[in-house]
Motif scaffolding. Structure first.
Motif, PDB file in Angstrom:
ATOM      1  N   LEU A 262       0.850  -1.178   0.000  1.00  0.00           N
ATOM      2  CA  LEU A 262       0.000   0.000   0.000  1.00  0.00           C
ATOM      3  C   LEU A 262       0.889   1.231   0.000  1.00  0.00           C
ATOM      4  O   LEU A 262       1.824   1.345   0.803  1.00  0.00           O
ATOM      5  N   PHE A 263       0.609   2.161  -0.888  1.00  0.00           N
ATOM      6  CA  PHE A 263       1.381   3.386  -0.991  1.00  0.00           C
ATOM      7  C   PHE A 263       0.479   4.536  -0.546  1.00  0.00           C
ATOM      8  O   PHE A 263      -0.507   4.851  -1.210  1.00  0.00           O
ATOM      9  N   SER A 264       0.816   5.139   0.604  1.00  0.00           N
ATOM     10  CA  SER A 264      -0.014   6.183   1.195  1.00  0.00           C
ATOM     11  C   SER A 264       0.636   7.538   1.008  1.00  0.00           C
ATOM     12  O   SER A 264       1.849   7.701   1.208  1.00  0.00           O
ATOM     13  N   VAL A 274       7.697  10.141  -7.097  1.00  0.00           N
ATOM     14  CA  VAL A 274       8.635   9.621  -8.097  1.00  0.00           C
ATOM     15  C   VAL A 274       9.838   8.975  -7.410  1.00  0.00           C
ATOM     16  O   VAL A 274      10.311   7.911  -7.816  1.00  0.00           O
ATOM     17  N   ARG A 275      10.340   9.634  -6.367  1.00  0.00           N
ATOM     18  CA  ARG A 275      11.483   9.082  -5.641  1.00  0.00           C
ATOM     19  C   ARG A 275      11.141   7.722  -5.023  1.00  0.00           C
ATOM     20  O   ARG A 275      11.950   6.791  -5.039  1.00  0.00           O
ATOM     21  N   GLN A 276       9.928   7.571  -4.490  1.00  0.00           N
ATOM     22  CA  GLN A 276       9.521   6.296  -3.910  1.00  0.00           C
ATOM     23  C   GLN A 276       9.435   5.205  -4.978  1.00  0.00           C
ATOM     24  O   GLN A 276       9.828   4.063  -4.733  1.00  0.00           O
ATOM     25  N   ILE A 277       8.913   5.545  -6.148  1.00  0.00           N
ATOM     26  CA  ILE A 277       8.818   4.558  -7.227  1.00  0.00           C
ATOM     27  C   ILE A 277      10.217   4.077  -7.618  1.00  0.00           C
ATOM     28  O   ILE A 277      10.453   2.879  -7.805  1.00  0.00           O
ATOM     29  N   ARG A 278      11.153   5.009  -7.737  1.00  0.00           N
ATOM     30  CA  ARG A 278      12.525   4.629  -8.076  1.00  0.00           C
ATOM     31  C   ARG A 278      13.110   3.708  -7.018  1.00  0.00           C
ATOM     32  O   ARG A 278      13.780   2.720  -7.328  1.00  0.00           O
ATOM     33  N   TYR A 279      12.855   4.048  -5.761  1.00  0.00           N
ATOM     34  CA  TYR A 279      13.468   3.296  -4.666  1.00  0.00           C
ATOM     35  C   TYR A 279      12.881   1.893  -4.544  1.00  0.00           C
ATOM     36  O   TYR A 279      13.602   0.912  -4.405  1.00  0.00           O
ATOM     37  N   ILE A 301      -2.929   3.882  -2.429  1.00  0.00           N
ATOM     38  CA  ILE A 301      -3.005   3.085  -3.654  1.00  0.00           C
ATOM     39  C   ILE A 301      -2.350   1.736  -3.403  1.00  0.00           C
ATOM     40  O   ILE A 301      -1.262   1.669  -2.841  1.00  0.00           O
ATOM     41  N   ARG A 302      -3.013   0.672  -3.809  1.00  0.00           N
ATOM     42  CA  ARG A 302      -2.406  -0.656  -3.767  1.00  0.00           C
ATOM     43  C   ARG A 302      -1.894  -0.975  -5.169  1.00  0.00           C
ATOM     44  O   ARG A 302      -2.630  -0.886  -6.147  1.00  0.00           O
ATOM     45  N   ALA A 303      -0.619  -1.344  -5.259  1.00  0.00           N
ATOM     46  CA  ALA A 303      -0.014  -1.604  -6.559  1.00  0.00           C
ATOM     47  C   ALA A 303       0.948  -2.774  -6.463  1.00  0.00           C
ATOM     48  O   ALA A 303       1.738  -2.857  -5.523  1.00  0.00           O
ATOM     49  N   GLY A 304       0.862  -3.653  -7.453  1.00  0.00           N
ATOM     50  CA  GLY A 304       1.748  -4.810  -7.479  1.00  0.00           C
ATOM     51  C   GLY A 304       2.926  -4.636  -8.405  1.00  0.00           C
ATOM     52  O   GLY A 304       3.769  -5.526  -8.486  1.00  0.00           O
ATOM     53  N   SER A 305       3.015  -3.503  -9.119  1.00  0.00           N
ATOM     54  CA  SER A 305       4.130  -3.258 -10.029  1.00  0.00           C
ATOM     55  C   SER A 305       4.255  -1.758 -10.243  1.00  0.00           C
ATOM     56  O   SER A 305       3.347  -0.973  -9.907  1.00  0.00           O
ATOM     57  N   SER A 306       5.385  -1.352 -10.829  1.00  0.00           N
ATOM     58  CA  SER A 306       5.599   0.064 -11.094  1.00  0.00           C
ATOM     59  C   SER A 306       4.604   0.576 -12.131  1.00  0.00           C
ATOM     60  O   SER A 306       4.117   1.711 -12.030  1.00  0.00           O
ATOM     61  N   ASP A 307       4.288  -0.244 -13.126  1.00  0.00           N
ATOM     62  CA  ASP A 307       3.326   0.173 -14.146  1.00  0.00           C
ATOM     63  C   ASP A 307       1.939   0.364 -13.539  1.00  0.00           C
ATOM     64  O   ASP A 307       1.221   1.317 -13.878  1.00  0.00           O
ATOM     65  N   GLU A 308       1.568  -0.540 -12.645  1.00  0.00           N
ATOM     66  CA  GLU A 308       0.252  -0.442 -12.015  1.00  0.00           C
ATOM     67  C   GLU A 308       0.148   0.824 -11.176  1.00  0.00           C
ATOM     68  O   GLU A 308      -0.872   1.527 -11.202  1.00  0.00           O
ATOM     69  N   LEU A 309       1.199   1.146 -10.433  1.00  0.00           N
ATOM     70  CA  LEU A 309       1.188   2.362  -9.619  1.00  0.00           C
ATOM     71  C   LEU A 309       1.201   3.605 -10.500  1.00  0.00           C
ATOM     72  O   LEU A 309       0.493   4.588 -10.231  1.00  0.00           O
ATOM     73  N   ALA A 310       1.985   3.585 -11.587  1.00  0.00           N
ATOM     74  CA  ALA A 310       2.054   4.738 -12.478  1.00  0.00           C
ATOM     75  C   ALA A 310       0.699   5.018 -13.129  1.00  0.00           C
ATOM     76  O   ALA A 310       0.284   6.184 -13.243  1.00  0.00           O
TER      77      ALA A 310
END
Length: 340
Positions: A262-264, A274-279, A301-310
């Motif tokens: 989960l990304f809050s 963006v920094r969190q996605i990179r990390y 947001i719940r995401a299982g991949s970088s594409d899903e979160l983007a």
């Protein structure tokens, strides 16, 4: 519907469908499901272990070769006879013993870290649950590492070193021995028994306390020591200038949400997202317009991949997502498409 172990294993391997991910997400909203989640995660990771060189075994083999060198083969050309020299057996033995001792000292110096400490690491988008010898538990986030002593843990001290993100649930001992997390250079987190999270990166750190008490100690050569007592709900940041900043009454309902993918965000600028996605995912993310870095986001947001979160971020912020050379690029709807 409760997911099976096989479904969770497929999810850990990145093979779950979007419908299956939704089922797992709904299941994880129940607190009783999280313990079983980490048990299955630990079992899956043990079935697919990361490569870890056995430094101690190779060092023993190296030392054995020094103690029993392989005999050289006979030369093809017989050397000319020379006059015998006086016996130097004692001197030769002393020189051999000194050489072996020197080799052991040099080898021990270079291999002292892996011999004295055990390091647990995670790769990109890999989670790991660790149980320490004293019964304390650690949830380790992606691209993180935890170092602890191989000998004497729980007897002489309970000190570990962290690089990255982790959530600690520390067990209180009858001896009242403190538990210490060494984070970025100079910052130590000392507790007796509590639950807290630490984010440690180069010259920056963050500590969030959910329950119990925590003492922060920060000391460097260039500034006087700083001490801070935290209480539940406190969040402390160590900024790049070496200052400890306390924020009280934080929202602990989002505590360590990355454990459940989960990304809050709470008025979080897009540059921080963006920094969190990179990390977390280990991918490169770009903003086509630098002004987008100031856009702010609130939500989970719940995401299982970088594409899903983007894709989810683009929908919430009314942006478009493009891919080029395995990079993720955020664009405004009016921007021209970027060639693939």
């Amino acid at each position: 519907m409760e997911p099976t172990k096989e479904l969770l294993f497929a999810y850990f391997a990145g093979q779950a469908t979007s419908v299956q991910q939704k089922v797992i997400g709904e299941w994880l909203t129940r607190p009783t499901s999280r313990e079983l989640y980490f048990q299955w995660l630990d079992e899956w990771e043990r079935s697919f272990p990361q490569y870890a060189p056995d430094v101690a075994r190779h060092f023993d083999q190296f030392r054995h070769r020094l103690d029993a060198p392989v005999a050289e083969s006979s030369p093809l050309i017989r050397p000319a006879p020379v006059e015998p020299s006086p016996p130097l057996r004692g001197s030769v033995r002393w020189l051999v013993a000194a050489s072996v001792a020197l080799a052991l000292l040099v080898g021990g110096w270079f291999f002292r870290e892996p011999l004295l400490y055990k390091t647990v690491t995670t790769g990109a988008y890999q989670l790991r649950a660790i149980q320490l010898p004293d019964g304390s538990t650690v949830a380790l986030n992606s691209n993180s590492s935890l170092q602890l002593p191989r000998l004497g843990y729980g007897w002489f001290s309970r000190q570990v070193a962290l690089t990255g993100d982790a959530v600690f649930d520390v067990r209180h001992l009858s001896t009242h021995q403190p538990f210490i997390v060494q984070a970025t250079d100079g910052l130590a987190v000392e507790v007796l028994g509590t639950e807290f999270s630490v984010r440690s990166r180069a010259r920056q750190a963050e500590v969030v306390l959910k329950r119990g008490k925590v003492n922060l100690h920060y000391a460097t050569k260039n500034r006087p020591a700083q001490h801070l007592l935290m209480k539940p709900g406190d969040r402390v940041e160590l900024d790049g200038k070496g200052r400890l900043r306390l924020q009280g009454q934080t929202d602990t309902t989002r505590f360590g949400n990355w454990r459940y993918r989960l990304f809050s965000f709470n008025q979080t600028p897009l540059r921080e997202v963006v920094r969190q996605i990179r990390y977390v995912f280990g991918v490169e993310v770009q903003l086509a317009d630098p002004a987008l870095a100031r856009r702010k986001l609130t939500g989970t947001i719940r995401a299982g991949s970088s594409d899903e979160l983007a894709e989810a971020l683009a929908e919430l912020l009314d942006l478009r997502v493009s891919h080029r050379d395995q990079n993720i690029i955020f664009l405004k709807p009016t921007d021209n498409p970027i060639p693939q």
